[in-house]
Design an enzyme around this catalytic site. Sequence first.
Site, PDB file in Angstrom:
ATOM      1  N   CYS A 139       0.719  -1.130   0.061  1.00 31.72           N
ATOM      2  CA  CYS A 139       0.011  -0.175   0.138  1.00 31.72           C
ATOM      3  C   CYS A 139       0.872   1.245   0.024  1.00 31.72           C
ATOM      4  O   CYS A 139       0.426   2.345  -0.542  1.00 31.72           O
ATOM      5  CB  CYS A 139      -1.012  -0.026   1.089  1.00 31.72           C
ATOM      6  SG  CYS A 139      -0.219  -0.135   2.878  1.00 31.72           S
ATOM      7  N   HIS A 165      -0.946   1.333   7.808  1.00 29.76           N
ATOM      8  CA  HIS A 165      -1.682   1.178   6.181  1.00 29.76           C
ATOM      9  C   HIS A 165      -1.511   2.673   5.805  1.00 29.76           C
ATOM     10  O   HIS A 165      -1.765   3.774   6.306  1.00 29.76           O
ATOM     11  CB  HIS A 165      -3.345   0.784   6.412  1.00 29.76           C
ATOM     12  CG  HIS A 165      -3.757   0.678   5.002  1.00 29.76           C
ATOM     13  ND1 HIS A 165      -3.402  -0.169   4.074  1.00 29.76           N
ATOM     14  CD2 HIS A 165      -4.797   1.097   4.624  1.00 29.76           C
ATOM     15  CE1 HIS A 165      -4.122   0.204   2.883  1.00 29.76           C
ATOM     16  NE2 HIS A 165      -5.061   0.726   3.337  1.00 29.76           N
TER      17      HIS A 165
END
Lengths: 680, 475
Positions: free
Chosen positions: B113, B423
């Site tokens: 990510c 994230h």
Amino acid sequence: MDQILTSQCICSSCRQCYLPSPDDMLVLEIAFSIYIKFEEYTSALCVALRMDNAPYVRQLFVCCSDPLKKKQLCYILARQGVSLDLDDEVIGNEEQREILQEIMSNAKLSEGYLTLARDIEVMEPKSPDDIYKVHLIDGRASAGASVDSARQNLAATFVNAFVNAGFGQDKLMTVPSESSSGGSSGSWLFKNKEHGKASAAASLGLIHLWDVDAGLAQIDKYFHSNDNHVITGALLAVGIVNCGIRNECDPAYALLADYVTKDDSSIRIGAIMGLGLAYAGTQKEEVLQLLAPILIDLKVPIEVIAFTAISLGLIYVGSCNDDVAQSIVLALMERSESELGEPLARFLPLGLGLLYLGKQENVDATIEVTKTFNQKISKYCQVALMSCAYAGTGNVLKVQSLLGICAEHLEKGETHQGAAVIGYALIAMAEELGLDMAIRSLGHLLQYGEQNIRRAVPSALGLLCISNPKVNVMDTLSRLSHDADSDVAMAATISLGLIGAGTNNARIAGMLRNLSSYYYKDASLLYCVRIAQGLVHLGKGLLTLAPYHSDRFLLSPSAAAGLIILLHACLDMKSIVLGKYHYVLYFLVLAVQPRMLMTVDEDLKPVSVPVRVGQAVDVVGQAGRPKTITGFQTHSTPVLLSAGERAELATEKYLALSSVLEGFVVLKENPEYRADHHSS
Amino acid sequence: MPTVSVKWQKEIFPAVEIDTSQPPLVFKCQLYDLTGVPPERQKIMVKGGLLKDDADWNAIGVKEGQRLMMMGTADEVVKTPEKGPVFVEDLPEDEQVVAVGHSAGLYNLGNTCYMNSTLQCLHSVPELKSALSNYAHSGRRSDLDPTSHQLTVATRDLFGELDRNFKPVSPMQFWMVLRKKFPQFGQQQNGFFMQQDAEECWTQLMYTLSQSLKSPDPGENPETVKRLFGIELVSRVHCKESSEESPETESVYALKCHISQEVNHLHEGLKHGLKSELEKVSPALGRSAVYLKESCINDLPRYLTVQFVRFFWKRESNQKAKILRKVDYPLELDVFDLCSESLKSKLQTPRQILRDEEGAKLGLKKNESKDKEAQTPKTEVGANENGQSSTGAALEEKEMHMTGIYDLVAVLTHKGRSADSGHYVAWVKQESGKWIEYDDENPIPQREEDITKLSGGGDWHMAYICMYKARLVQV
């Protein structure tokens, strides 16, 4: 006086209690004779209709000498969709006969509905955007698409049709015709793609629902289109406009008959489905003559056959007609296995089932025949026939056998379990108690059932609580609408629309708005959400889809048939409702009725009187004269009645001629009433 | 001759005589006089269907006083428009992208990510895309190492794919090349690829592109990436002890926003970031001494990148720990007071014009003379420049001037407690002005006011890198 009271008590007990066949008929017969004896004609009529006994209905009309009372009886017949041949024995006076005929043919339904709408001040047409209420969705408002989406336009077409149903005006379909240049007319129509245009043109029928004269005038120009889909839509629209209306000139038959034998199958479907909608429950011989040959013609594609079977099933609903049954059985036997595997093939057994709607053991012989059918469809036939035949009876044994079918583990991908779940709901919807039990056990099916059963459960819940947003069912469906299985989610979304149909329920509307932002990327689910939103605001909240009426005592067979057809279509959402047969949604029209109490005087002109509207109370078995409603409010008619509500007159100035205050009720002045009653 | 009544729409014509010796067409002509509906458009319902023009009246058996119903209008027939509307469903994939209003997401290939969000942010720079599309596939320049070339080609291809699709794209090729060029991104733990620092990915990618996208012709437009992202800093390095002073110039690709106790706002952080202390050997003192370095911006880029220095090496836990402090950042950033004096004077005129224009937009009253000036120049937010060839953009650019005012166009956020975990997500402003949150393969529309809420102070996503776009003005 005491005698009358006692008789009423006995009769209401008779009406309410659950008895297996054939005892139920005996009890009803006793109730009927008591009512006749005490000249309670409207109640007697309800019982006769419950028995579906035409000679009794006739006998009633002969016995009843009061012309005013006959008008009331005709209103009840019209609501049930039953017609009676008014010959000299029934009524001698020519002028009276014409009036009664007019009431019975529902000719004034549109007028009454519009009176209600004007009284409540909801005549202003609404656009789909007024329903979607995008501004209330926070956060991810859907990204503004610059290009039209055919699917979303189609959804808007349906929403527009549902919301403006019966009002005769809207903001998409009827508006452009007023503009001077004819070229722009139908511009919304052509924003729909291919078969979408059929549904768009047909939406005109729903917008002009029950108003045959104005509706046909609007639809006429679409007959001359060079686009086959538009013609299909126009044919359907004729059927929809005439739904539930009987007209001596028979415009639907005259207009549609020629198109039934055309080459294009979409035009044929339009005409056939139109005939089915217009003549549901009439047992019109001419239509049978016209449609029966199609069924046994092997060259006709299965889709046309499917709609023919449904239409014949509708026209002969609950008649046990042998000719129709023979034709459908023949069609089922002669079609190849691959054709019977098509998604639309499920309409054939369903058409057969509708013939026996509510007729219980009369179906047995036909069920035996269906056991010899091709494996592919045989089980589905049996389930469809059984569930239709026992629809609305609450028969416990049949419920058990259907649940037994649900418990089987299937290896070959058969489809009949979904039909069994819906059949269970159909049988169990008879009375409140059975309904609650059914909701509970559907919860078990949801937990322990296999995937094909889970997919049918939302539809079954939708049927059980149609136009009756019970909070627990609402919550279950809301949860299921986020299910990982998209079929379950789609069925749950549509069912949210069904349980809220015509209620404007704010909680469901909010849920659907949230769903529309949750599924903004999933075109199929968004489409279902839109349709559900349209349903919730059906007729701007003035309509209902509930097939039960007259204090939940009578089941309108054509309304029930319309719902069953749609639910079976929802079993294969992706290839029927989301595919190119989305116009099956218009089968709901059969169940559409205004949820109103409209009081009329002796000349049938609307008259406004105060009424108390409140939650109905079960008074069976209670002594004396118990209160029948609780938590009531006083309004003046016309008023809206929600599910489970009952009305009673709040004035002594008038007497109601009907024992149940629903729909149209004739009032007559109370001869014993004194104006100074309160001051003295 | 029976007399019938004819019902047409809501009207009833009571006494219409039928001449049964004549064909029904005559009767239709009678009705034409009454209603104005031409006979061929009339549909008259009689028993057994519609009345045909050549039917026999006797067979139909019209009764005296019978009511007939006629349908038909003189309305124009609905014609199918020659050009039907175009539907999203019919469009080819790449045009659906336009209709959807944003480009595709990127699949997460296992803790990638950081890479996806970096790519999504850079993908929003149209000038970079056009520069990449001009990058030749073959013909690697001799001074460029092969892996840089491969990475540039992979970036170009991936950006192209993102533009063509509206369904998520898998960045496999790019990832493999990235790992080849920078082996540190290939670190594995328990058989899985590890989460990496997005800032590192951003810097390395930017560096590679700046190397590869150098124009072969040194005359014009030397370095695309430097022109787009490079910030020129002039610094004064000053030693307190020896009063030595030396000027320095350097070019960086990002401003750092230092986060300390007193920093609450991006602007304060940037000021801090431009001041630093360093220790070096002083030639005057003959030993190392503390020098104070004060920098200011001497040249502004088209895209200003700001990095929040949220991570620091925590020795005791042996990882990059995160500062969760809330640091607000604006949608519109003014860096005027961070600029050097010479740049400030250059910015004066464009800023005045911009202010006048904004005033005019808000409807403020102004002197007429100023009005005239303000009429000619126009602000360019720069949305129309994408996809043009770089030379065209360069020509245009000569007329456009920096104002020192920047608009937020992309935010890369991090959620979690350390740089190598948690994230990363990219929040990118589209050309339509809408914001999209690219959470790996899911693009999610967001509201603009929610974008500034990513400023930290909790465990929610917080801004790590912000990209601002210059507001230009024509002079």
